[in-house]
Write an enzyme that holds these catalytic residues in place. Structure first.
Site, PDB file in Angstrom:
ATOM      1  N   SER A   1     -18.266 -18.592  -2.117  1.00 23.11           N
ATOM      2  CA  SER A   1     -18.029 -19.843  -1.404  1.00 23.11           C
ATOM      3  C   SER A   1     -16.869 -20.601  -2.058  1.00 23.11           C
ATOM      4  CB  SER A   1     -19.322 -20.661  -1.351  1.00 23.11           C
ATOM      5  OG  SER A   1     -19.216 -21.718  -0.426  1.00 23.11           O
TER       6      SER A   1
ATOM      7  N   ASP B   1     -21.084 -17.187   9.693  1.00 22.37           N
ATOM      8  CA  ASP B   1     -20.552 -18.038   8.624  1.00 22.37           C
ATOM      9  C   ASP B   1     -19.273 -18.682   9.116  1.00 22.37           C
ATOM     10  OD1 ASP B   1     -19.350 -19.042   6.217  1.00 22.37           O
ATOM     11  OD2 ASP B   1     -20.438 -17.547   5.046  1.00 22.37           O
TER      12      ASP B   1
ATOM     13  N   HIS C   1     -24.022 -18.422   6.006  1.00 22.86           N
ATOM     14  CA  HIS C   1     -23.491 -18.782   4.693  1.00 22.86           C
ATOM     15  C   HIS C   1     -24.637 -18.882   3.687  1.00 22.86           C
ATOM     16  CE1 HIS C   1     -20.213 -20.214   2.201  1.00 22.86           C
ATOM     17  NE2 HIS C   1     -21.051 -21.085   1.675  1.00 22.86           N
TER      18      HIS C   1
END
Length: 328
Positions: free
Chosen positions: A167, A264, A294
């Site tokens: 991320s 995502d 995600h």
């Protein structure tokens, strides 16, 4: 969109929303987001059995020029100190540039140390908005320089050093790879980039598609980039060391592994970055997971999808850092 999420991951997302509300962390101000993120990760860590197969210590290392020292946590397989050189991994935590710490990702580092047999340096970089770009990436690069300079003392093979970040940590890892290439040091063997945060422009189809999922959707992403960049966000003046998707030249970077869920927000920018790396001659392994969201593997760690995701990542790292060198 909820019906498209992997069923086991969907249950994990519901459990997350039971703690945060249906919009996730975005309804809270950033200080409260940090508190909740820490609380949830402490609870998840407490639910795991103790692990005496990994040892670790907290240190401070020299920071960037004219900046504070950087806190790091150094992990190694128990009993390996002085027993030979191991691969080295600089681990960069996630949290959207505004939350997270070495503590929040502690439970993710432990299996990484064991599976790869590596020394892992997890970096506690400064967070936005109090510390906007370039503070976070320069902290991470400073930790990498320290790790490289202290490789022998750490028991690290300087020829087998990698970056790992998911991320926001993935975006920072990609940026650190660019810095290492452009500044000429250190030489890196690999970059592991799970669903990296790469592009501040938020113009891809998936960045418009993922708007109300309650886990790092469009509103959260805009908040994170705004905190990091302020007014320049989305303009031509943004550095590739802040948003690696801006880099015009991706040649000369270390081999990469990227993965991302079908649902995502980062899906399209990650696929595009992987394609551009390949076009620049960089070896890339790319996985796109149907039904994935995600951080879905963290929300539902015992799900079949999470097991598959983690297995592929660890195998790729092990191959990159422990496989015998090819004959020249």
């Amino acid at each position: 969109m909820t019906h498209r999420i992997d069923p086991e991951v969907r249950e994990g997302l519901r459990a997350f929303h039971a703690l945060t509300g249906p919009r996730g962390l975005i309804d809270f101000d950033i200080p409260r987001q940090r508190e909740l993120y820490e609380e949830m990760n402490r609870a998840a860590l407490a639910a795991q059995p103790p692990n005496d197969r990994v040892e670790y210590e907290d240190l401070t290392v020299p920071g960037p020029a004219d900046a504070p020292d950087v806190a790091v946590r150094v992990y190694r397989p128990a009993g390996t100190k002085g027993a030979g050189l191991l691969p080295g991994i600089l681990y960069i935590h996630g949290g959207g540039m505004v939350t997270g710490s070495v503590e929040t990702d502690h439970r993710q580092v432990l299996p990484l140390v064991e599976a790869v047999g590596a020394v892992v340096v997890s970096v506690d970089y400064r967070l936005a908005p109090e510390h906007p770009h370039p503070a976070p990436v320069e902290d991470c690069y400073a930790a990498l320089l320290w790790m490289s300079g202290q490789a022998a003392a750490l028991g690290v093979d300087a020829g087998r050093m990698a970056l790992y970040g998911g991320s926001a940590g993935g975006g920072l890892a990609a940026a650190v790879a660019l810095l290492a290439r452009d500044r000429g040091t250190p030489r890196l063997a690999f970059q592991m980039l799970p669903y990296p945060m790469l592009d501040d422009r938020n113009i891809t189809p998936s960045s418009h598609e993922i708007t109300d999922i309650g886990i790092w959707d469009r509103a959260a992403n805009l908040q994170g980039w705004q905190a990091l960049l302020g007014d320049p966000m989305g303009t031509d003046g943004v550095s590739p060391y802040a948003a690696p998707a801006r880099a015009a030249d991706l040649s000369g970077l270390p081999p990469a592994y990227l993965d991302v869920g079908e649902l995502d927000l980062f899906r399209d920018e990650n696929i595009d970055y992987a394609h551009r790396l390949m076009q620049a001659g960089v070896p890339v392994e790319l996985h796109v997971y149907p039904g994935g969201i995600h951080a879905g593997e963290l929300l539902a760690p015992d799900s079949e999808l999470a097991i598959r995701i983690n297995e592929y990542r660890l195998r790729a790292l092990d191959r990159a850092l422990n496989a015998p060198a090819a004959p020249r």
